[in-house]
Design a protein around this motif. Structure first.
Motif, PDB file in Angstrom:
ATOM      1  N   ASP A   1      75.680  16.340  64.939  1.00 37.82           N
ATOM      2  CA  ASP A   1      74.257  16.609  64.729  1.00 37.82           C
ATOM      3  C   ASP A   1      74.028  17.128  63.312  1.00 37.82           C
ATOM      4  OD1 ASP A   1      71.586  16.759  65.382  1.00 37.82           O
ATOM      5  OD2 ASP A   1      71.735  18.720  66.331  1.00 37.82           O
ATOM      6  N   THR A   2      74.436  16.339  62.335  1.00 36.08           N
ATOM      7  CA  THR A   2      74.289  16.743  60.939  1.00 36.08           C
ATOM      8  C   THR A   2      72.828  17.004  60.608  1.00 36.08           C
ATOM      9  OG1 THR A   2      76.199  15.363  60.370  1.00 36.08           O
ATOM     10  CG2 THR A   2      74.781  16.092  58.556  1.00 36.08           C
ATOM     11  N   GLN A   3      72.591  18.109  59.950  1.00 36.47           N
ATOM     12  CA  GLN A   3      71.233  18.491  59.556  1.00 36.47           C
ATOM     13  C   GLN A   3      71.014  18.223  58.061  1.00 36.47           C
ATOM     14  OE1 GLN A   3      68.767  19.615  61.778  1.00 36.47           O
ATOM     15  NE2 GLN A   3      70.323  18.930  63.247  1.00 36.47           N
ATOM     16  N   PRO A   4      69.777  18.066  57.599  1.00 37.10           N
ATOM     17  CA  PRO A   4      68.556  18.089  58.401  1.00 37.10           C
ATOM     18  C   PRO A   4      68.354  16.781  59.151  1.00 37.10           C
ATOM     19  CG  PRO A   4      67.998  17.614  56.131  1.00 37.10           C
ATOM     20  CD  PRO A   4      69.478  17.903  56.152  1.00 37.10           C
ATOM     21  N   PHE A   5      67.659  16.859  60.280  1.00 43.62           N
ATOM     22  CA  PHE A   5      67.381  15.660  61.054  1.00 43.62           C
ATOM     23  C   PHE A   5      66.335  14.807  60.355  1.00 43.62           C
ATOM     24  CE2 PHE A   5      64.464  13.456  63.868  1.00 43.62           C
ATOM     25  CZ  PHE A   5      65.335  12.603  64.532  1.00 43.62           C
ATOM     26  N   SER A   6      66.480  13.483  60.523  1.00 44.82           N
ATOM     27  CA  SER A   6      65.421  12.553  60.134  1.00 44.82           C
ATOM     28  C   SER A   6      65.495  11.346  61.049  1.00 44.82           C
ATOM     29  CB  SER A   6      65.548  12.118  58.670  1.00 44.82           C
ATOM     30  OG  SER A   6      66.634  11.228  58.494  1.00 44.82           O
ATOM     31  N   VAL A   7      64.369  10.717  61.269  1.00 45.58           N
ATOM     32  CA  VAL A   7      64.333   9.516  62.101  1.00 45.58           C
ATOM     33  C   VAL A   7      65.191   8.426  61.466  1.00 45.58           C
ATOM     34  CG1 VAL A   7      62.837   7.719  63.045  1.00 45.58           C
ATOM     35  CG2 VAL A   7      62.058  10.093  63.010  1.00 45.58           C
ATOM     36  N   GLU A   8      65.208   8.375  60.143  1.00 44.93           N
ATOM     37  CA  GLU A   8      66.012   7.361  59.445  1.00 44.93           C
ATOM     38  C   GLU A   8      67.492   7.520  59.759  1.00 44.93           C
ATOM     39  OE1 GLU A   8      62.115   7.690  57.793  1.00 44.93           O
ATOM     40  OE2 GLU A   8      63.657   9.252  58.035  1.00 44.93           O
ATOM     41  N   ARG A   9      67.947   8.749  59.933  1.00 42.71           N
ATOM     42  CA  ARG A   9      69.359   8.954  60.277  1.00 42.71           C
ATOM     43  C   ARG A   9      69.674   8.434  61.677  1.00 42.71           C
ATOM     44  NH1 ARG A   9      71.450  14.755  57.733  1.00 42.71           N
ATOM     45  NH2 ARG A   9      71.377  14.050  55.558  1.00 42.71           N
ATOM     46  N   GLU A  10      68.709   8.523  62.587  1.00 41.00           N
ATOM     47  CA  GLU A  10      68.931   7.934  63.914  1.00 41.00           C
ATOM     48  C   GLU A  10      69.013   6.409  63.810  1.00 41.00           C
ATOM     49  OE1 GLU A  10      68.905   9.412  67.485  1.00 41.00           O
ATOM     50  OE2 GLU A  10      66.974  10.458  67.395  1.00 41.00           O
TER      51      GLU A  10
ATOM     52  N   ARG B   1      73.144   9.563  71.393  1.00 40.44           N
ATOM     53  CA  ARG B   1      72.324   9.823  70.223  1.00 40.44           C
ATOM     54  C   ARG B   1      72.696  11.181  69.627  1.00 40.44           C
ATOM     55  NH1 ARG B   1      66.197   8.810  71.794  1.00 40.44           N
ATOM     56  NH2 ARG B   1      65.988   9.857  69.766  1.00 40.44           N
ATOM     57  N   ARG B   2      72.494  11.326  68.340  1.00 38.33           N
ATOM     58  CA  ARG B   2      72.982  12.533  67.645  1.00 38.33           C
ATOM     59  C   ARG B   2      72.486  13.820  68.301  1.00 38.33           C
ATOM     60  NH1 ARG B   2      72.253  12.951  61.738  1.00 38.33           N
ATOM     61  NH2 ARG B   2      73.195  10.889  61.801  1.00 38.33           N
ATOM     62  N   GLY B   3      73.423  14.774  68.384  1.00 38.37           N
ATOM     63  CA  GLY B   3      73.142  16.045  69.026  1.00 38.37           C
ATOM     64  C   GLY B   3      73.406  16.071  70.514  1.00 38.37           C
TER      65      GLY B   3
ATOM     66  N   LEU C   1      62.587   4.004  68.323  1.00 40.94           N
ATOM     67  CA  LEU C   1      63.830   3.952  67.564  1.00 40.94           C
ATOM     68  C   LEU C   1      64.349   2.523  67.476  1.00 40.94           C
ATOM     69  CD1 LEU C   1      66.285   5.129  66.144  1.00 40.94           C
ATOM     70  CD2 LEU C   1      67.197   5.802  68.380  1.00 40.94           C
ATOM     71  N   ALA C   2      64.357   1.802  68.611  1.00 40.82           N
ATOM     72  CA  ALA C   2      64.822   0.418  68.614  1.00 40.82           C
ATOM     73  C   ALA C   2      63.929  -0.461  67.751  1.00 40.82           C
ATOM     74  CB  ALA C   2      64.869  -0.107  70.044  1.00 40.82           C
ATOM     75  N   LEU C   3      62.619  -0.262  67.854  1.00 37.60           N
ATOM     76  CA  LEU C   3      61.690  -1.074  67.064  1.00 37.60           C
ATOM     77  C   LEU C   3      61.794  -0.755  65.575  1.00 37.60           C
ATOM     78  CD1 LEU C   3      58.552  -0.943  69.377  1.00 37.60           C
ATOM     79  CD2 LEU C   3      60.061  -2.901  69.008  1.00 37.60           C
TER      80      LEU C   3
END
Length: 265
Positions: free
Chosen positions: A64-73, A56-58, A99-101
């Motif tokens: 680990d491109t910023q800014p983080f968002s849940v959508e990016r995961e 997973r990112r980071g 995340l999976a859901l």
């Protein structure tokens, strides 16, 4: 090492092993290909599935491109599924569960899911996760106080006794936790409002059309059992199973047959 490129350009390292239908494993907090409970699973599943694991990112070999968002995961998982042929079953553990859901709810091609012990707090059987936990942890990480950030996450987020976390700091694994401590706030973000001691929001995963097996350990605490029972109730198509003798850090040999049975049944 192999990698895919997520929508925002982030490199996501991955590995694959085995043959058969694609199965992607989604780690929880601190976990990646070289650390965590999912490490034991690929060889136990490789005779029935092509197993994809990714950082997973980071973490590990991922950016680990910023800014983080849940959508990016979610985008990261989508990129791995695309690499797997455009469709893959998913197994998510701990904070990898939301995340999976979320990915399935967003319409990713996930025929079936198995989820193990998403750390939701749905009643008063334990203290709720503080609303400012993510902000507190981000501050500690910025100040390079990574051990303090981990302790805060383990006590206020996971609910472990402080003395137990103090003992953890003496173990070799602590240094591995420190290396990825900056990503633990991402897991808090993935939980959203599901750790506040209130019922799960009925609509958050209402678009998950895939069958989901919701699993909890038989030796896990009451609050976790309550959470997984509640999750099974709000999902459109879910089955619930208790895995005797297991706790939150589930053994690969215990969960692998359960995953295989559900995904191939």
């Amino acid at each position: 090492m192999p990698h895919v490129i997520s929508k925002d350009g982030t490199r996501i390292g991955y590995s694959k092993t085995g043959s058969g239908p694609a199965l992607v494993l989604v780690d929880g907090a601190f976990g990646h290909r070289a650390f965590g409970p999912n490490m034991d699973l690929p060889p136990l599943l490789a005779d029935r599935f092509t197993v994809y694991t990714y950082d997973r990112r980071g973490r590990g070999e991922s950016g680990d491109t910023q800014p983080f968002s849940v959508e990016r995961e979610t985008d990261d998982l989508e990129a791995v599924i695309a690499e797997a042929g455009g469709s893959a079953c998913v197994y998510g553990v701990s904070s990898g569960v939301p995340l999976a859901l979320d990915a399935a709810n967003a319409g990713l091609a996930i025929p079936k899911l198995v989820v193990y012990e998403g750390p939701f707090v749905v009643d008063d059987s334990r203290k709720p996760i503080p609303e400012d936990l993510r902000a507190q942890m981000e501050t500690l990480v910025k100040e390079d106080r990574r051990s303090q950030a981990i302790k805060l996450f383990m006590t206020k987020g996971v609910g472990l006794p402080g003395i137990f976390v103090t003992m953890m700091r003496l173990m070799p694994a602590w240094s591995k936790l420190k290396r990825v401590a900056h990503t633990a706030p991402y897991d808090v973000a993935a939980l959203g409002d599901t750790g506040r001691g209130r019922p799960l929001p009925a609509g958050r995963w209402s678009d998950v059309k895939s069958p989901v097996l919701v699993v909890v350990g038989g030796k896990s605490p009451k609050w976790m059992k309550n959470a997984m029972g509640a999750l099974a109730e709000v999902l459109p198509d879910a089955r619930h199973r208790t895995l005797d003798g297991q706790m939150h850090v589930v053994k690969g040999k215990a969960i692998a047959p359960v995953i295989t049975e559900f995904l191939t049944g």
